[in-house]
Design an enzyme around this catalytic site. Sequence first.
Site, PDB file in Angstrom:
ATOM      1  N   HIS A 176      15.381  23.154  45.418  1.00  0.00           N
ATOM      2  CA  HIS A 176      15.164  24.001  44.246  1.00  0.00           C
ATOM      3  C   HIS A 176      15.000  25.471  44.629  1.00  0.00           C
ATOM      4  CE1 HIS A 176      13.943  20.084  42.557  1.00  0.00           C
ATOM      5  NE2 HIS A 176      13.091  20.009  43.562  1.00  0.00           N
ATOM      6  N   LYS A 188      23.314  30.910  53.612  1.00  0.00           N
ATOM      7  CA  LYS A 188      24.257  31.843  54.233  1.00  0.00           C
ATOM      8  C   LYS A 188      24.042  31.886  55.743  1.00  0.00           C
ATOM      9  CE  LYS A 188      23.521  35.978  55.014  1.00  0.00           C
ATOM     10  NZ  LYS A 188      23.216  36.828  56.224  1.00  0.00           N
ATOM     11  N   GLN A 232      65.298  50.355  49.129  1.00  0.00           N
ATOM     12  CA  GLN A 232      66.374  50.611  48.164  1.00  0.00           C
ATOM     13  C   GLN A 232      65.894  51.679  47.187  1.00  0.00           C
ATOM     14  OE1 GLN A 232      67.238  47.587  45.297  1.00  0.00           O
ATOM     15  NE2 GLN A 232      69.308  48.328  44.876  1.00  0.00           N
ATOM     16  N   SER A 276       6.000  25.211  48.578  1.00  0.00           N
ATOM     17  CA  SER A 276       6.695  26.035  47.588  1.00  0.00           C
ATOM     18  C   SER A 276       6.239  27.491  47.649  1.00  0.00           C
ATOM     19  CB  SER A 276       6.444  25.482  46.185  1.00  0.00           C
ATOM     20  OG  SER A 276       6.960  24.181  46.064  1.00  0.00           O
ATOM     21  N   GLY A 295      74.278  34.844  34.558  1.00  0.00           N
ATOM     22  CA  GLY A 295      75.682  34.967  34.915  1.00  0.00           C
ATOM     23  C   GLY A 295      76.339  33.602  34.911  1.00  0.00           C
ATOM     24  N   LYS A 336      56.138  43.964  41.061  1.00  0.00           N
ATOM     25  CA  LYS A 336      56.245  42.612  40.503  1.00  0.00           C
ATOM     26  C   LYS A 336      56.073  41.531  41.560  1.00  0.00           C
ATOM     27  CE  LYS A 336      60.342  41.201  39.199  1.00  0.00           C
ATOM     28  NZ  LYS A 336      61.560  40.934  38.405  1.00  0.00           N
TER      29      LYS A 336
END
EC number: 2.7.7.23
Length: 452
Positions: free
Chosen positions: A358, A346, A71, A400, A135, A20
């Site tokens: 583009h 990158k 524990q 291009s 409690g 958890k």
Amino acid sequence: MNIVILAAGMGKRMQSALPKVLHPLAGKPLLSHVIDTARQLSPSTLCIIYGHGGEQVPQLLQSKDLSFAKQEPQLGTGHAVMQAVPQLNDDSPTLILYGDVPLTTAASLQRLLDIAGADKLGILTVDLDNPTGYGRIVRENGAITRIVEQKDANEQERSIREVNTGIIVAPTKQLKTWLANLSNKNAQGEYYLTDIVASAVADGVQVVSAQPDHVWETHGVNSKVQLAELERVHQNNIARALLEHGVTLADPARIDVRGTLTCGRDVSIDVGCIFEGDVTLADGVRIDAYCVLHNTTVGAQTHIRPYSHFEGATVGTACIIGPYARLRPGAVLGEDVHIGNFVEVKNSDIAAHSKANHLTYIGDSTIGSRVNIGAGTITCNYDGVNKSRTIIEDDVFVGSATQLIAPIRVGKGSTIGAGTTLTKDAPADKLTVSRSRQITVDGWQRPVKIKK
């Protein structure tokens, strides 16, 4: 001071094999939030009690300032603290925290420590309109005498609205004695840490209390529903802090910060943006909808258009990025760089005033100033074994649909013709083009579909 964090619970309602306390809130484990808060108090001992999930907890959270105690079996909160006893210094008090209560602030804990001092038992309490399940704090003439758990409380005790949060600070030498005398004769058959209150009263130790600044500081997580609710509380707190700092949020309910977000003046963030790790936005940065930034620095007056994704990037001033742009680790952009839609960068440096607007991949490259990268350009950096760099000098125009086969250098002021596959260095100030000559075939007819 000793701090013990109880993190051994199974968390059955989480419906998960993951312990958890390792479920993430705002991008990091619940337990890590508690550890970070504990460190602000400068403890001499910081001990984590783990159990469910075996060694996952100590393996994930290894650090020189942390110690661990296991524990097994789990027999209650008192039994959990018993496991830390050999590591506790008698000369300083012990603060007990919970690994599934992530949002308690150091300020609230310090208030409790100041009230308790070195010789009192201190309890962090809250008043709840609906205290069911908690409690109850039982007082006589205003003084705390004991804590009674929900399942052991009578009708009168269940009407009490002041409840125990579980966070306790105690003088360590007495704490060890009280723990040794705990009994498990109760409805759960467990050793309750809360039973030390009655022991303290019997020994003449004053029991005092403090309350946190906000009730949500004491909210724990026992289910995915509670985790989601606490995530919203935390994100709302972050959003409020950003607004108070002067950041414009299009919708404070639709931002997620999973790390540290540092903003300058006049920063604007549209809906659906996610910030992970360490992110810094300088003055005047504008981020449009549904962007993701991870460990990224963005320079002043830069505009990030929708659906862009940055990871480990450094962006200069007055840049325009996106929409649908991707900056991967090692992307470094200078001033006034334009990265357009469906462009990926990158491990590359791009100098001032250069543009790739583009459908382009720029990887392992060094690009100079005032360079124009045409649509569909690809730096071919990988030969199947090794990666190589592409160097494009200042004032280059790349047409291009060009492929640059690295390692390669494009000289200053050169022009690369559209459709070129560049396999050799291109000289400066010249046109370089490599493509077959265009021809026209007279009398050519398209094939006719054959009937089957």
